[in-house]
Enzyme design. Sequence first.
Site, PDB file in Angstrom:
ATOM      1  N   TRP A 478      -1.037   2.465  -2.797  1.00 42.21           N
ATOM      2  CA  TRP A 478      -2.373   2.167  -2.262  1.00 42.21           C
ATOM      3  C   TRP A 478      -3.177   1.242  -3.171  1.00 42.21           C
ATOM      4  O   TRP A 478      -4.402   1.294  -3.184  1.00 42.21           O
ATOM      5  CB  TRP A 478      -3.149   3.465  -2.003  1.00 42.21           C
ATOM      6  N   HIS A 479      -2.491   0.380  -3.906  1.00 42.48           N
ATOM      7  CA  HIS A 479      -3.176  -0.537  -4.815  1.00 42.48           C
ATOM      8  C   HIS A 479      -3.126  -1.956  -4.267  1.00 42.48           C
ATOM      9  O   HIS A 479      -2.674  -2.880  -4.927  1.00 42.48           O
ATOM     10  CB  HIS A 479      -2.554  -0.471  -6.210  1.00 42.48           C
TER      11      HIS A 479
END
Length: 547
Positions: A478-479
């Site tokens: 989720w970066h």
Amino acid sequence: MMVYRSWRMLSAAVVTILLLLNFGAAQFAPNYTFMHEATEAPRISFFDYIVIGGGTAGIPIATTLSTNYSVLLLERGGSPYNDPNITSVTNIFRYLLDTSPDSPSQQFIVEGVVNSRPRVLGGGTSINGGFYSRGEEQFNMEAKLTDADLIEESYQWIEERLVYELPLDNWQSALKAGLLEAGVTPDNGYTFDHLIGTKVGGSIFDQNGTRHTAANLLQDANPEGLALYLHATVHKVLFKRKGLSKPKAYGVVFEDSLGKKHVAYLKGGAKDEIILAAGALGSPQLLILSGIGSKDQLDALNISVVLEQPYVGQDMADNPQNVLFVPAPIVVQPSVLQVVGITPFGSYIEEVGGFNFIFANLSVYQGFTYEKGGFVFEKINGPLSKGELKIVNRNPADNPSLTFNYFSEPEDLQKCVDGVSTILRTINTEGFSSYKFANMTDQDILDLNMKLPYNLIPHGNTSTSLEQYCKDTVRTIWHYHGGCHIGQVVDDDYKVIGVNSLRVIDGSTLLNSPGTNPQASVLMLGRYMGVTILGQRLAGEKPYTDW
């Protein structure tokens, strides 16, 4: 397709059960007199600054600017408060199973990997693992942050309000010992700094297990200077063009939860601005919806071209994550991210222990329960592999179309292989031996993990090589970043090149994901730029150190 439908149905059922059981405690909302539903917004309003996106960067920006000027902060999601699935550590990651329209995480799938983007006040700080660690010096240079004192003061401002040091449990201590024994040295102890070796970082969860999101920073906002509206979906930025050398942003159109449109305008001051802080997906999406993007895409969707800008949506990236579930002969107590091994070759090794609901649709496999075991995972830095973002329609609530091209660059794949190899060495050390079955081989562990539902990619049930393991079990961490890069879409001051009165300040501007986990750096960026903008506007009136 059937796999995904089954996964969604089972996930929805799990969420319903959890809500009925009401696991965990909620954090009650502060008395934010400036926070309202967008249905209460006037049809027309005027502000010195309009900030789009109440997330990791947008909140510190709006909070800082409100000390001296009128600020409108628009958030497309709801409040994180009074929701135990967000605020209580015992429920961490449950929001990722929620596929309802009001979920704080909005799912999308890229290349067989199930992803989520935040749709809640606090942004990613409301739906992440809570780990707090500063980015490397390279990030400061790439982000064009030149004032070392202001960088440090901005970090400290965040840390005094949100960050906690938590004691290590036995599982975490064993992993720390194993990493050091496996050669991920030196032991850097408890530190926020990004240093080669093994360290313990901070957490935005406190000692009581309560999450402190970026929304808590709003307690420092000037209630007379800030207006915050929830469930406010911005449709586009408005531009004046007639008689101007460059288009000038002067307002935004947003929609409330009842479908009514509202228009907010800048007051008209020479330094009034609109600031996009809608995240790596939201900011490039909104630029395109507002007429700034490639001409072919704008023409295809019948969007009037304000500025032809082919770099919007380009070089999108997501750092791939690969996980090893390690079955244990003893119970592993639930634990959040605190221990990290930072390798010299660009792989970051982290852990989560004892949470059996991370894969709630497969809580037991071949006799192993997730209470008896934990997850050790690695993320590669960068990455070098890039993709692109395109919008598929003119509805801002819909997800754009994305590619990340996971592991398309050989160097990324080699970092993953080296990272998984390091994890295997770590769990075979004496220091970690209490948490691993002595008779389980590396191949046993790899084959077990090949059967777990890490993604929707069809693959075999055994691992033939570490290269194939990385490709077959790739997940997101989720970066996401990219799409509005510095030097391409924005200048060194984060002003959108080719137009006036518009900036983008968030993860979409980043060339690489900073550090092991980006939330510390993005929070700092928001505060740094908020103070910088005030300084640019108030030049000669007083130094930023007085604010």
